[in-house]
Design a protein around this motif. Structure first.
Motif, mmCIF file in Angstrom:
data_model
loop_
_atom_site.group_PDB
_atom_site.id
_atom_site.type_symbol
_atom_site.label_atom_id
_atom_site.label_comp_id
_atom_site.label_asym_id
_atom_site.label_seq_id
_atom_site.Cartn_x
_atom_site.Cartn_y
_atom_site.Cartn_z
ATOM 1 N N UNK A 1 -6.873 2.417 -1.425
ATOM 2 C CA UNK A 1 -6.590 1.005 -1.675
ATOM 3 C C UNK A 1 -6.511 0.695 -3.165
ATOM 4 N N UNK B 1 -3.225 1.958 -4.396
ATOM 5 C CA UNK B 1 -2.153 1.036 -3.970
ATOM 6 C C UNK B 1 -2.128 -0.153 -4.928
ATOM 7 N N UNK B 2 -3.302 -0.682 -5.239
ATOM 8 C CA UNK B 2 -3.380 -1.816 -6.168
ATOM 9 C C UNK B 2 -2.931 -1.438 -7.579
ATOM 10 N N UNK C 1 0.702 -1.700 -7.516
ATOM 11 C CA UNK C 1 1.147 -3.097 -7.452
ATOM 12 C C UNK C 1 0.927 -3.850 -8.748
ATOM 13 N N UNK C 2 -0.287 -3.720 -9.282
ATOM 14 C CA UNK C 2 -0.696 -4.613 -10.377
ATOM 15 C C UNK C 2 -0.868 -3.896 -11.716
#
Lengths: 114, 193
Positions: free
Chosen positions: B46, B49-50, B53-54
């Motif tokens: 997770x 994944x973040x 994304x960020x």
């Protein structure tokens, strides 16, 4: 290894109206225990455990991974969650638009969904 | 619908490599990853994944804004990890746990959210506004500590920096690039004197 993989999900036509915005919920088939709506993050393990538990219980429910939404959808959904859980934390489970479970707690979930 | 479109999926190998690194860093500094390996790998996935994304390791169990300045307190390790481990034996997402949990004497379960609603508490003074390099001035609003027998803290030669993650203190012109205790980055330090 995508989050939520392995869950029996299917996109449905179910729409929740949120202040003029419509956001599609994912439906997981199972026994009808009323309107069970689960707000989750795709990256969160507690959210994943909640989905797994509901599936193990065989309960039909709808969920939405809030982190995967576009900005304005996110805002609309957050507003809806806050009605039930002012902290707006994940997972938030809303049962029959009457009660709410915030955070993963197996005992509490089994007590509230009978 | 997804904001990850066009970004390569996180691989198991990547997750395993970061797990090994975080485990080694945690153990060398007196912290512990959650012994439930699959759970821990899921959280690390997770975080990756973040990161896609960020651009940073936003907590996998909190909804990030995507604006780093607003999310800084929930970049892993978060500002709330150490007090949460002390009070509940686990951090909010469950990535880090206490020795009691590792030993099986206590179970990591859901804990209340310590983060103030709407985001982080007001920082004393963030890294964005570093001092000009001269002698430290007292914090605005704080009375000058002029009790007899105590040193005049406003006359300290170096500013005092505190790591918001673990509380590590150092007196020097700038905080370190990486906290030597908890590995938090420079931007997680606040100036307290």
């Amino acid at each position: 290894m995508s989050p939520g993989a392995g869950l029996n999900t299917a996109a449905s036509g179910d729409i929740v109206g949120l202040k003029g915005k419509t956001v599609e919920l994912q439906r997981v088939e199972g026994t009808d225990k009323g309107k069970i709506v689960l707000y989750t993050l795709s990256t969160c393990m507690w959210c994943r455990m909640m989905k797994t538990l509901l599936k193990d219980m065989g309960v039909g429910y709808e969920y939405i991974d809030v982190d995967t939404l576009a900005a304005e959808e996110k805002d609309a959904v957050k507003k809806e969650i806050k009605k039930w859980n002012p902290d707006c934390s994940y997972p938030t489970l809303v049962i029959n638009e009457k009660e709410c479970v915030s955070g993963f707690d197996e005992t509490e979930i089994r007590e509230k969904i009978k | 619908m997804s904001s990850d479109v066009g970004k390569a999926e996180v691989t198991r190998g990547e997750v395993e490599r970061l797990f090994a690194r975080l485990d080694q860093e945690a153990e060398s500094a007196g912290y512990h990853l959650n012994p439930d390996r699959e759970f821990t790998l899921g959280l690390i996935e997770g975080m990756l994944v973040n990161e896609r994304r960020y651009g940073y390791w936003a907590c996998p169990c909190r909804l990030a804004s995507g604006v780093k300045k607003e999310d800084l307190d929930i970049v892993c390790p978060c500002d709330y990890r150490d007090p949460d481990i002390a009070d509940y034996g686990t951090c909010y997402c469950g990535l880090y746990v206490s020795q009691d949990v590792v030993d099986g004497k206590r179970k990591a379960a859901r804990i209340p959210e310590r983060r103030p609603p709407g985001g982080m508490s007001a920082p004393a003074e963030r890294m964005e506004e570093p001092p000009a390099g001269g002698p430290a001035s007292p914090m605005p609003g704080s009375p000058a500590p002029t009790q007899p027998g105590l040193p005049d803290l406003s006359a300290l030669k170096y500013p005092l920096w505190r790591c918001r993650v673990c509380g590590y203190l150092c007196a020097r012109g700038q905080p370190p690039e990486v906290c030597p205790i908890c590995r938090a980055k420079k931007d997680r330090f606040e100036r307290i004197l």
